[in-house]
Design an enzyme around this catalytic site. Sequence first.
Site, short mmCIF file in Angstrom:
data_model
loop_
_atom_site.label_atom_id
_atom_site.label_comp_id
_atom_site.label_asym_id
_atom_site.label_seq_id
_atom_site.Cartn_x
_atom_site.Cartn_y
_atom_site.Cartn_z
N LYS A 114 -37.77 58.44 -78.56
CA LYS A 114 -36.84 57.61 -79.63
C LYS A 114 -35.01 58.10 -78.59
O LYS A 114 -34.51 58.16 -79.09
CB LYS A 114 -36.57 59.20 -80.87
N LYS A 198 -45.16 48.94 -82.61
CA LYS A 198 -45.64 49.17 -83.94
C LYS A 198 -44.03 48.41 -84.52
O LYS A 198 -43.19 48.27 -84.10
CB LYS A 198 -45.06 50.11 -84.37
N LYS A 201 -38.18 49.96 -88.33
CA LYS A 201 -37.35 50.05 -88.97
C LYS A 201 -36.17 49.37 -88.48
O LYS A 201 -34.75 48.87 -88.10
CB LYS A 201 -36.50 51.40 -89.80
P1 AMP Z 1 -40.28 56.58 -91.14
O1 AMP Z 1 -40.01 55.59 -92.10
O2 AMP Z 1 -40.89 56.90 -90.21
O3 AMP Z 1 -40.49 57.91 -92.28
O4 AMP Z 1 -42.42 56.74 -91.96
C1 AMP Z 1 -42.34 56.46 -93.36
C2 AMP Z 1 -44.23 56.78 -93.46
O5 AMP Z 1 -44.45 55.59 -93.35
C3 AMP Z 1 -44.83 57.42 -92.21
O6 AMP Z 1 -45.54 58.51 -92.64
C4 AMP Z 1 -45.45 56.33 -91.31
O7 AMP Z 1 -46.29 57.33 -90.17
C5 AMP Z 1 -45.57 55.59 -91.70
N1 AMP Z 1 -44.98 54.24 -91.03
C6 AMP Z 1 -44.00 54.15 -90.38
N2 AMP Z 1 -44.29 52.74 -89.19
C7 AMP Z 1 -45.31 52.21 -89.79
C8 AMP Z 1 -46.39 51.93 -89.57
N3 AMP Z 1 -45.46 49.78 -87.89
N4 AMP Z 1 -47.86 50.71 -88.89
C9 AMP Z 1 -47.63 52.23 -90.66
N5 AMP Z 1 -47.63 53.00 -90.72
C10 AMP Z 1 -46.33 53.32 -90.50
#
Ligand code: AMP
Length: 333
Positions: A114, A198, A201
């Site tokens: 990041k 991956k 967002k």
């Molecule tokens: P975040 O949006 O970064 O707060 O992520 C929220 C949850 O979604 C966390 O548990 C991440 O590990 C999971 N997550 C985010 N992106 C992915 C992805 N591409 N594949 C699987 N899990 C994800």
Amino acid sequence: MGKKIFSGVQPTGNLHLGNYLGAIKNFVSLNNDENNKCVFCVVDLHAITVKQDPTELRNNIRETVATFLASGIDPKKSIIFNQSKVPAHSEAAWILSCVARMGWLNRMTQFKEKAGKDKEKASIGLYSYPVLMAADILLYDSTHVPVGDDQKQHLELCRDIAQKFNNEFNVENFFVVPEPLIQKELSRIMSLKDGMKKMSKSESSDLSRINLTDDKDQIINKVRKAKTDPLPMPGDIKDLDNRPEAKNLLGIYSNLTDSDIEKTLSEYSGKNFAEFKDNLSQVLIEKIYPISIEIKKLLNDTNYLDTILSEGFEKADQIATKKIKKIHKILGF
Ligand code: AMP
Ligand code: TRP
């Protein structure tokens, strides 16, 4: 015995299929088990480790709550709140930052990704982010933390912090050392445009992800434009090793149809991708589009969403304040 579940999602917009299949879907099934106690946190303090527009942040906090509810989390059976309202999170994060070691944080790959090339310009919050995450988890004596694969390293750090605190202050089992709950298959959903990256967002192309607020046409269009390779659909799971895009799409399809990749492969082996993609779109429309409709409906009732957050706050604050008082005693404050 029941589990104490804690997880967090950042209110940074564009919640997508990766968030759903990697984390939120699992929250729902854990929440449906009456034996478990679940806390789901909208981690707005984590969101501000990178610049946020205040109006967008406010909307995104509500949208994250709406997504939890639309996905099937029952607010009567869980605590849903936003992190910034419970002061114990910030306080515990400071205290734990005096327990965590620089060497531990220096190993965190998410910070490296990041922060990019110019680390000097990254916020200190982005660097100490995993310590705040440890505070979140440890304040609630959480036993299990459902997350996607990208959070595995942060959970290991959380375990190290808990153990060091317990040892250093001679308070055996004061902090519960939590277990990660990471899906065995499909712990990482990949971008529709690049099977090696991956789904995220922050990726600039919206075509790289299925957002949980996409409508039918967007879903169909994104699946149609998803990257594949020129070969026909493989017959054997081993053939997927060098075909990351095919593997990702087959994984998504299998998960959504409660099947496994082998079964999906036997269904589509030798066929071309067009037919598979049509069926994948249909499955996504069946499973994801209803969530999208419900999110939009809930977003029209901001009072309801704010009530969920304030009721959740009351319950969360009680638990976290109790724990922080005990921490004060242990430290000698
Ligand atoms: P975040 O949006 O970064 O707060 O992520 C929220 C949850 O979604 C966390 O548990 C991440 O590990 C999971 N997550 C985010 N992106 C992915 C992805 N591409 N594949 C699987 N899990 C994800
Ligand atoms: N860091 C997590 C992510 O980006 C979000 C998060 C914050 C979290 N605190 C947490 C996840 C506590 C699980 C438990 O996805």
